[in-house]
Design a protein around this motif. Structure first.
Motif, mmCIF file in Angstrom:
data_model
loop_
_atom_site.group_PDB
_atom_site.id
_atom_site.type_symbol
_atom_site.label_atom_id
_atom_site.label_comp_id
_atom_site.label_asym_id
_atom_site.label_seq_id
_atom_site.Cartn_x
_atom_site.Cartn_y
_atom_site.Cartn_z
ATOM 1 N N ASP A 96 1.056 -1.171 -0.126
ATOM 2 C CA ASP A 96 -0.051 -0.036 0.215
ATOM 3 C C ASP A 96 0.985 1.052 -0.010
ATOM 4 N N ARG A 97 0.139 2.247 0.337
ATOM 5 C CA ARG A 97 1.047 3.594 0.254
ATOM 6 C C ARG A 97 2.027 3.826 1.310
ATOM 7 N N GLY A 98 1.904 2.928 2.389
ATOM 8 C CA GLY A 98 2.756 3.309 3.567
ATOM 9 C C GLY A 98 4.336 2.758 3.523
ATOM 10 N N SER A 99 5.196 3.188 4.571
ATOM 11 C CA SER A 99 6.244 3.051 4.337
ATOM 12 C C SER A 99 6.785 2.015 5.396
ATOM 13 N N SER B 31 13.094 8.146 6.373
ATOM 14 C CA SER B 31 12.419 6.908 6.866
ATOM 15 C C SER B 31 13.209 5.475 6.613
ATOM 16 N N ASN B 32 13.654 5.304 5.340
ATOM 17 C CA ASN B 32 14.722 4.446 4.962
ATOM 18 C C ASN B 32 15.397 4.670 3.841
ATOM 19 N N SER B 93 13.364 7.225 1.102
ATOM 20 C CA SER B 93 12.215 7.319 1.444
ATOM 21 C C SER B 93 12.078 8.438 2.627
ATOM 22 N N GLY B 95 9.387 10.475 5.443
ATOM 23 C CA GLY B 95 7.992 10.338 6.113
ATOM 24 C C GLY B 95 7.441 9.094 5.899
ATOM 25 N N GLY B 96 6.111 8.942 6.164
ATOM 26 C CA GLY B 96 5.136 7.638 6.125
ATOM 27 C C GLY B 96 4.412 7.481 5.028
ATOM 28 N N ASN B 97 4.517 8.047 3.781
ATOM 29 C CA ASN B 97 3.686 8.030 2.554
ATOM 30 C C ASN B 97 4.376 7.247 1.501
ATOM 31 N N ASN B 98 5.495 6.653 1.797
ATOM 32 C CA ASN B 98 6.390 5.916 1.086
ATOM 33 C C ASN B 98 6.929 7.063 -0.450
ATOM 34 N N ARG B 99 7.018 8.131 -0.151
ATOM 35 C CA ARG B 99 7.245 9.244 -1.126
ATOM 36 C C ARG B 99 8.881 8.837 -1.330
#
Lengths: 114, 112
Positions: A96-99, B31-32, B93, B95-99
């Motif tokens: 999904d869109r999460g990391s 984030s990673n 990456s 934050g938490g939105n996988n950008r």
């Protein structure tokens, strides 16, 4: 068939043509992405879909039109493109869109606009 | 200015030799960080992932390091093989939105 597949692998089109790129993922993921990869430039995110809903349009010209009929399929409809749109177009998917969910990439479509 | 800078842009190495690729980033909040390998005509494939607390991660002959304080990462290839010829892309990456923020890649060519 496993992973992320893209068709066609190569496409040559004129500026007045209309064509579509197809992406299919067999991983049960819920997020899908379109990226543009030009020579000597970083990958550019174009569109993001999460659970079939478009959540991101990264200022992409309207001559690129995405479509996501379900979580497994993603299309990129092309019309009246410009020569500078020639590039490798990559599709990716993630849980999904999460990391830190890994994005899995397809092999890409090499597009040449004449 | 790109948030992820990689060096060298390209390098040629002899089969069997080692090499190290560098990645500097300014992405925040972190984030990673992943290293991807992209063979010619293929999509990128993830080699390693490291979070803030990890300093090193190995995947076979590939070893990645991370210094989150200086915002630097490296990818070391040991005993290179012809199949290591590829572009290696550093991806951070935020934050938490996988950008994801992508580097331009290090183009590696291994010659016999």
């Amino acid at each position: 068939e496993t992973g992320v597949t893209q068709t066609p692998r190569h496409l040559v089109m004129g500026m007045t043509n209309k064509k579509s790129l197809k992406c299919e993922q067999h991983l049960g993921h819920n997020a899908m992405y379109w990226y543009k990869q030009s020579a000597k430039k970083p990958l550019e995110l174009m569109f993001v879909y999460n659970f079939k809903e478009q959540t991101e349009n990264n200022s992409v010209p309207s001559r690129f039109s995405p479509e996501c009929p379900n979580s497994s399929h993603l299309f990129l409809h092309l019309h009246t493109l410009q020569p500078e749109d020639s590039a490798l177009y990559l599709c990716a998917s993630s849980q999904d869109r999460g990391s830190p969910n890994e994005q899995f990439f397809g092999p890409g479509t090499r597009l040449t606009v004449l | 200015k790109n948030q992820v800078e990689q060096s060298p842009q390209s390098l040629i190495i002899l089969e069997g030799k080692n090499c190290t690729l560098q990645c500097n980033y300014t992405v925040s909040p972190f984030s990673n960080l992943r290293w991807y390998k992209q063979d010619t005509g293929r999509g990128p494939v993830s080699l390693t992932i490291m979070t803030f607390s990890e300093n090193t991660k190995s995947n076979g002959r590939y070893t990645a390091t991370l210094d989150a304080d200086t915002k630097q990462s490296s990818l070391h290839i040991t005993a290179s093989q012809l199949s290591d010829s590829a572009s290696y892309i550093c991806v951070v990456s935020a934050g938490g939105n996988n950008r994801l923020a992508f580097g331009k890649g290090n183009q590696v060519v291994v010659i016999p």
